[in-house]
Design a protein around this motif. Sequence first.
Motif, PDB file in Angstrom:
ATOM      1  N   THR A 254      36.760  52.898  25.565  1.00  0.00           N
ATOM      2  CA  THR A 254      37.473  54.161  25.701  1.00  0.00           C
ATOM      3  C   THR A 254      36.519  55.348  25.702  1.00  0.00           C
ATOM      4  O   THR A 254      36.674  56.269  26.501  1.00  0.00           O
ATOM      5  CB  THR A 254      38.505  54.317  24.562  1.00  0.00           C
ATOM      6  OG1 THR A 254      39.401  53.206  24.599  1.00  0.00           O
ATOM      7  CG2 THR A 254      39.285  55.598  24.697  1.00  0.00           C
ATOM      8  N   THR A 255      35.546  55.324  24.806  1.00  0.00           N
ATOM      9  CA  THR A 255      34.627  56.470  24.689  1.00  0.00           C
ATOM     10  C   THR A 255      33.419  56.332  25.608  1.00  0.00           C
ATOM     11  O   THR A 255      32.597  57.235  25.682  1.00  0.00           O
ATOM     12  CB  THR A 255      34.111  56.626  23.250  1.00  0.00           C
ATOM     13  OG1 THR A 255      33.308  55.490  22.905  1.00  0.00           O
ATOM     14  CG2 THR A 255      35.255  56.789  22.265  1.00  0.00           C
ATOM     15  N   LYS A 256      33.326  55.170  26.274  1.00  0.00           N
ATOM     16  CA  LYS A 256      32.169  54.877  27.138  1.00  0.00           C
ATOM     17  C   LYS A 256      30.864  55.058  26.363  1.00  0.00           C
ATOM     18  O   LYS A 256      29.894  55.621  26.845  1.00  0.00           O
ATOM     19  CB  LYS A 256      32.204  55.719  28.402  1.00  0.00           C
ATOM     20  CG  LYS A 256      33.500  55.546  29.177  1.00  0.00           C
ATOM     21  CD  LYS A 256      33.332  55.795  30.629  1.00  0.00           C
ATOM     22  CE  LYS A 256      34.618  55.705  31.395  1.00  0.00           C
ATOM     23  NZ  LYS A 256      35.369  54.521  31.294  1.00  0.00           N
ATOM     24  N   CYS A 257      30.902  54.552  25.120  1.00  0.00           N
ATOM     25  CA  CYS A 257      29.738  54.579  24.212  1.00  0.00           C
ATOM     26  C   CYS A 257      29.174  55.986  24.064  1.00  0.00           C
ATOM     27  O   CYS A 257      27.954  56.182  24.037  1.00  0.00           O
ATOM     28  CB  CYS A 257      28.665  53.600  24.673  1.00  0.00           C
ATOM     29  SG  CYS A 257      29.215  51.883  24.644  1.00  0.00           S
ATOM     30  N   GLY A 258      30.060  56.941  23.974  1.00  0.00           N
ATOM     31  CA  GLY A 258      29.624  58.318  23.762  1.00  0.00           C
ATOM     32  C   GLY A 258      28.877  58.902  24.954  1.00  0.00           C
ATOM     33  O   GLY A 258      28.143  59.878  24.816  1.00  0.00           O
TER      34      GLY A 258
END
Length: 126
Positions: A82-86
């Motif tokens: 969801t966060t695309k690993c920040g």
Amino acid sequence: MKCVAVAVALVAGFVCSDAVKLRASVRQEPDTACGKGFDNLVKGSQDYYRTAAVELFTHPSHTMDNATFEAEFECWFASMCTTKCGGLPSQADARKADLTAMCLSVEADWLKIWKMFSQEEIKWFK
């Protein structure tokens, strides 16, 4: 005596109605620790995770860890997706082969794998 009972009932009714109003007016922020949640990921991402969870947990001492910590691992995976690993850049081309070999090895410990993280990844992970 009846007047006392009626008075107590009225007071209890007012207290209860105030409690209901208070609960109705207080909104709790949704829990986003798991991103959008594992069940909301596309089927391809869920399938990828399920395959990886089986393939990676082959160490004789950890064969059941994927089942023991299934909810936690699914949450962590969903959060990463969801966060695309920040927004961190992918390191797959640079370390996928080494990382896969270490993760499947019974001799490599977690610290060797942790040392493959960049400082930015460590900061995001924590």
